[in-house]
Design an enzyme around this catalytic site. Structure first.
Site, PDB file in Angstrom:
ATOM      1  N   ASP A 248      -6.177  -6.699  -1.547  1.00  0.00           N
ATOM      2  CA  ASP A 248      -4.975  -6.420  -1.552  1.00  0.00           C
ATOM      3  C   ASP A 248      -4.150  -5.675  -0.189  1.00  0.00           C
ATOM      4  OD1 ASP A 248      -2.074  -6.027  -2.992  1.00  0.00           O
ATOM      5  OD2 ASP A 248      -2.165  -3.933  -2.780  1.00  0.00           O
TER       6      ASP A 248
ATOM      7  N   ASP B 247      -0.750  -4.016   0.498  1.00  0.00           N
ATOM      8  CA  ASP B 247       0.734  -2.317   0.232  1.00  0.00           C
ATOM      9  C   ASP B 247      -0.468  -1.671  -0.807  1.00  0.00           C
ATOM     10  OD1 ASP B 247       3.076  -3.542   1.469  1.00  0.00           O
ATOM     11  OD2 ASP B 247       2.575  -5.347   0.643  1.00  0.00           O
TER      12      ASP B 247
ATOM     13  N   ASP C 278      -5.164  -1.846  -5.537  1.00  0.00           N
ATOM     14  CA  ASP C 278      -4.633   0.008  -5.865  1.00  0.00           C
ATOM     15  C   ASP C 278      -3.952   0.252  -6.804  1.00  0.00           C
ATOM     16  OD1 ASP C 278      -1.578   0.493  -4.104  1.00  0.00           O
ATOM     17  OD2 ASP C 278      -2.512  -1.353  -4.228  1.00  0.00           O
TER      18      ASP C 278
END
Length: 280
Positions: A64, A66, A223
């Site tokens: 991922d 961000d 996250d």
């Protein structure tokens, strides 16, 4: 933990049961009975094309962006929360949680803000100003701890490296270039590449297709709950590294949870990772 400034609510140890949306259907904390594969995909990739192939090992890692590579989510939360505070309102944490890792819920945030303000707002101007402030807040941010190490570990293992992000390509690629990390990635899949972003699995399926691997041969690094759910729906293994904004949120089924990517030894983890039934 306090993220915002004056008038900005704090995120503390609350645990939130999220409701996920996919193709008009909604599931509390993900559909029951089958969280790994077989979910409808509204993007351009058909997960059925991957069935029937046998794979004996992990061959790829998909990041991922961000909140995992660069901490953009603290600034994202702060700028939205301050916008709400300007109208004597608070940004609901469950609303923000639905937006983390996805680009499909910003309109919902502005709907809520307009309801709090009691009138229509110039969304285009507000979003432009918010984005400018967000960019200024993250201008000095560096890659999060362990990111470069894991990229180098993957290279040493001969694994293919991709990225699946709900953000736009210019945002992701620009920051990767600035961080000196762009050259590690063979494939970047962004919101322009699919019809629906996370928690829909389309981005991860597209990334696997781009890398030339079966989803079961890849591990996703995430996250956010939206991102983790997207990876599991795609049929991948998923390691989560919650950040300051997401660590208090409820995650569904994952394969490993870490406090930092600095803790991850890819080789050791892969050696202890059980072979799935469909890989036998």
């Amino acid at each position: 933990m306090k993220i915002g400034g004056r008038g900005v609510p704090e995120i503390r140890g609350a645990s939130i049961c999220l409701t996920w949306y996919n193709g008009g259907e909604q599931y509390p904390s993900g559909p029951s009975g089958n969280r790994g594969t077989g979910f409808p995909v509204t993007g351009s990739v058909d997960p059925k094309q991957y069935k029937g192939e046998e794979n004996q090992m992990l061959r790829a890692v998909i990041f991922d962006f961000d909140g995992l590579i660069l901490d953009t989510e603290t600034a994202g939360y702060r700028t939205f929360a301050e916008m709400f505070a300007a109208y004597d309102a608070q940004l609901p944490l469950d609303l923000w949680a639905r937006a983390i890792g996805s680009s499909d819920h910003h309109d919902e945030i502005y709907d809520h803000l307009e309801a709090a303000a009691g009138h229509k707002l110039d969304r285009e101007t507000l979003e432009r100003e918010r984005r400018e402030k967000k960019i200024s807040l993250i201008a000095r941010e560096k890659a999060l701890p362990g990111v470069r190490s894991v990229l180098e570990q993957a290279g040493e293992l001969g694994w293919k490296i991709g990225l699946a992000s709900s953000s736009d390509r210019a945002w992701v690629e620009g920051h990767l270039e600035k961080l000196g990390l762009r050259h590690y990635f063979s494939c970047l899949c962004n919101r322009e590449d699919v019809e629906r972003t996370k928690p829909d699995p389309a981005l991860y399926l597209q990334a696997a297709k781009c890398l030339g691997v079966d989803p079961s041969e890849a591990v996703a690094l995430e996250d956010s709950p939206n991102g983790a759910l997207a990876a599991k729906r795609a049929g991948m293994r998923c390691i989560i590294v919650p950040n300051r904004v997401t660590r208090s949120l409820s995650f569904g089924e994952v394969d490993l949870r870490l406090s930092s990517l600095e803790e991850l030894n890819l080789r050791e983890w892969a050696q202890t990772c059980p072979v799935r039934e469909e890989q036998r």
